[in-house]
Design a protein around this motif. Structure first.
Motif, PDB file in Angstrom:
ATOM      1  N   ARG A 202       0.837  -1.213   0.000  1.00 56.80           N
ATOM      2  CA  ARG A 202       0.000   0.000   0.000  1.00 56.80           C
ATOM      3  C   ARG A 202       0.866   1.254   0.000  1.00 56.80           C
ATOM      4  O   ARG A 202       0.615   2.207  -0.752  1.00 56.80           O
ATOM      5  N   ALA A 203       1.911   1.248   0.834  1.00 59.54           N
ATOM      6  CA  ALA A 203       2.782   2.417   0.923  1.00 59.54           C
ATOM      7  C   ALA A 203       3.518   2.658  -0.386  1.00 59.54           C
ATOM      8  O   ALA A 203       3.718   3.806  -0.799  1.00 59.54           O
ATOM      9  N   ARG A 204       3.955   1.577  -1.052  1.00 58.21           N
ATOM     10  CA  ARG A 204       4.637   1.732  -2.329  1.00 58.21           C
ATOM     11  C   ARG A 204       3.708   2.333  -3.378  1.00 58.21           C
ATOM     12  O   ARG A 204       4.111   3.190  -4.169  1.00 58.21           O
ATOM     13  N   VAL A 211       6.178  10.564  -5.532  1.00 62.08           N
ATOM     14  CA  VAL A 211       7.481  10.663  -6.197  1.00 62.08           C
ATOM     15  C   VAL A 211       7.354  11.465  -7.492  1.00 62.08           C
ATOM     16  O   VAL A 211       8.189  12.332  -7.789  1.00 62.08           O
ATOM     17  N   LEU A 212       6.325  11.197  -8.273  1.00 63.26           N
ATOM     18  CA  LEU A 212       6.137  11.949  -9.515  1.00 63.26           C
ATOM     19  C   LEU A 212       5.936  13.433  -9.242  1.00 63.26           C
ATOM     20  O   LEU A 212       6.491  14.288  -9.944  1.00 63.26           O
ATOM     21  N   GLU A 213       5.154  13.745  -8.221  1.00 64.91           N
ATOM     22  CA  GLU A 213       4.915  15.153  -7.879  1.00 64.91           C
ATOM     23  C   GLU A 213       6.203  15.824  -7.425  1.00 64.91           C
ATOM     24  O   GLU A 213       6.515  16.950  -7.826  1.00 64.91           O
ATOM     25  N   ALA A 214       6.982  15.120  -6.577  1.00 64.00           N
ATOM     26  CA  ALA A 214       8.243  15.690  -6.090  1.00 64.00           C
ATOM     27  C   ALA A 214       9.234  15.861  -7.236  1.00 64.00           C
ATOM     28  O   ALA A 214       9.970  16.857  -7.289  1.00 64.00           O
ATOM     29  N   PRO A 235       9.043   3.518  -7.838  1.00 64.86           N
ATOM     30  CA  PRO A 235       8.291   4.495  -8.623  1.00 64.86           C
ATOM     31  C   PRO A 235       9.129   5.202  -9.683  1.00 64.86           C
ATOM     32  O   PRO A 235       8.670   5.413 -10.808  1.00 64.86           O
ATOM     33  N   ALA A 236      10.367   5.576  -9.339  1.00 62.43           N
ATOM     34  CA  ALA A 236      11.224   6.254 -10.319  1.00 62.43           C
ATOM     35  C   ALA A 236      11.524   5.335 -11.493  1.00 62.43           C
ATOM     36  O   ALA A 236      11.554   5.773 -12.655  1.00 62.43           O
ATOM     37  N   HIS A 237      11.723   4.061 -11.208  1.00 64.84           N
ATOM     38  CA  HIS A 237      11.981   3.102 -12.279  1.00 64.84           C
ATOM     39  C   HIS A 237      10.727   2.887 -13.122  1.00 64.84           C
ATOM     40  O   HIS A 237      10.775   2.918 -14.359  1.00 64.84           O
ATOM     41  N   MET A 257      19.768  12.401   3.554  1.00 68.64           N
ATOM     42  CA  MET A 257      20.432  11.326   2.843  1.00 68.64           C
ATOM     43  C   MET A 257      20.555  11.637   1.356  1.00 68.64           C
ATOM     44  O   MET A 257      19.726  12.348   0.775  1.00 68.64           O
ATOM     45  N   VAL A 258      21.598  11.079   0.748  1.00 65.62           N
ATOM     46  CA  VAL A 258      21.775  11.087  -0.704  1.00 65.62           C
ATOM     47  C   VAL A 258      21.818   9.635  -1.138  1.00 65.62           C
ATOM     48  O   VAL A 258      22.784   8.921  -0.858  1.00 65.62           O
ATOM     49  N   GLY A 259      20.751   9.187  -1.786  1.00 62.44           N
ATOM     50  CA  GLY A 259      20.671   7.799  -2.214  1.00 62.44           C
ATOM     51  C   GLY A 259      20.878   7.671  -3.710  1.00 62.44           C
ATOM     52  O   GLY A 259      20.427   8.511  -4.488  1.00 62.44           O
ATOM     53  N   CYS A 260      21.562   6.619  -4.115  1.00 60.33           N
ATOM     54  CA  CYS A 260      21.831   6.383  -5.539  1.00 60.33           C
ATOM     55  C   CYS A 260      20.725   5.530  -6.157  1.00 60.33           C
ATOM     56  O   CYS A 260      20.209   4.605  -5.542  1.00 60.33           O
ATOM     57  N   MET A 261      20.401   5.808  -7.397  1.00 58.58           N
ATOM     58  CA  MET A 261      19.405   5.047  -8.133  1.00 58.58           C
ATOM     59  C   MET A 261      20.030   3.770  -8.703  1.00 58.58           C
ATOM     60  O   MET A 261      21.055   3.837  -9.390  1.00 58.58           O
ATOM     61  N   PRO A 262      19.453   2.593  -8.418  1.00 55.45           N
ATOM     62  CA  PRO A 262      19.975   1.365  -9.010  1.00 55.45           C
ATOM     63  C   PRO A 262      19.535   1.240 -10.467  1.00 55.45           C
ATOM     64  O   PRO A 262      18.545   1.855 -10.877  1.00 55.45           O
TER      65      PRO A 262
END
Length: 334
Positions: A202-204, A211-214, A235-237, A257-262
């Protein structure tokens, strides 16, 4: 007076599928009905004949009569031909009601259906396969990796539930009662897992629109700027966003945090890792090397870093992008 149901599954030792099925029923049935109902673990044909719902025993699959066994000839299979266990049969019949109960109004029928389908694919189907001896352990072609995969598989839910069975040489005063108590404990664990996975899905789903709005508000389309932590990689993927980094506050609120996209969901690789010179550094040393005054941490494997402020985290992402641009590695997989 609430309706009273007699719920029957077999006694003795148990597997994950019937414990998981009982957890599904405990969420799907109305609370008043559940409170007035009785669970009997038995192979007595008379009890099965009198029961309202029978699963994993009895040799009959007939949803109209509340019968959900999968051991007989001609037992039902999924559209792709893989076999059901009692968990899959109960999930098909009662899973949507269980999802509605756990969500408690947080989402319409479209969300219920999506959560049900994702749970069926990601969890219930695997329980079905395990109960039918078809656990999908990958073959890496490497003895060490294959052994690690088997060990990891052995910690999956079906084996955790199986570990709750009495050992063969246990000699309790009343073995049947002890086994029933352990079954209820197993169903409780399976139910906690069920609740947690429903909430995660549900959270995902909720995170997708956020995510799209941000991303639409972010200064650089390669740097996703979030006001709070959330599942952002999936969501980004799914939305094919050109994100290389995400910046977001940690759950404690003490750092950003700075997270990298896989390159793909679930991967431990990064489309663009953080600069190699930052790897494993902390606090003053990282601040000196990175040039970001409030930088506090960079993981040795360069997939995540942190600064004390939002501005510091954004600066780290911008510097990482500039390093990649100068070396011609932007967007590459490493």
């Amino acid at each position: 007076m609430a309706e009273s149901l007699l719920l029957v599954t077999h006694g003795g030792s148990f597997h994950c599928d019937e414990a998981f099925a009982y957890a599904i029923l405990r969420r799907a049935l109305p609370p008043g009905v559940l409170a007035a109902s009785t669970l009997a673990r038995t192979r007595d044909p008379r009890a099965m004949e009198a029961a309202d719902i029978v699963w994993d025993v009895g040799g009959v699959f007939d949803p109209l009569r509340g019968r959900y066994d999968h051991h007989q000839r001609g037992a039902p299979v999924r559209p792709d031909g893989t076999p059901y266990s009692s968990a899959g049969l109960l999930w098909a019949a009662y899973g949507r009601d269980a999802v509605r109960a756990v969500l408690a109004g947080r989402g319409g029928e479209d969300i219920v259906e999506q959560v049900w389908a994702d749970m069926d694919e990601q969890v219930v189907r695997l329980v079905d396969l395990a109960d039918n001896g078809q656990r999908p352990v990958p073959d890496f072609g490497d003895e060490g990796l294959d052994r690690a995969a088997r060990i990891a598989d052995g910690m999956a839910l079906p084996y955790l539930v199986d570990a709750l069975n009495l050992p063969w040489d246990a000699d309790p005063a009343d073995r049947a009662r002890a086994e029933d108590e352990r079954f209820l404990r197993a169903a409780e664990i399976a139910g906690t897992f069920l609740d947690g996975r429903i909430e995660q899905i549900r959270a995902r789903i909720a995170a997708y629109d956020a995510v799209l709005e941000a991303h639409g508000r972010s200064t650089d389309p390669r740097v996703l700027e979030l006001d709070r932590g959330m599942p952002w990689q999936g969501p980004a993927h799914d939305a094919h966003l050109p994100v290389l980094f995400a910046v977001y506050p940690d759950k404690g609120g003490e750092a950003w945090m700075v997270g990298c996209m896989p390159p793909e969901p679930g991967s431990f690789a990064q489309k663009l890792p953080l600069p190699e010179a930052w790897a494993g550094l902390r606090d003053a040393e990282l601040a000196r090397v990175s040039g970001v005054a409030d930088a506090v941490f960079c993981h040795l494997n360069r997939f995540i870093a942190a600064a004390r402020s939002r501005e510091g985290a954004l600066e780290m992402a911008r510097i990482a992008l500039s390093f990649a641009h100068r070396t011609g590695r932007e967007g590459g997989e490493h």
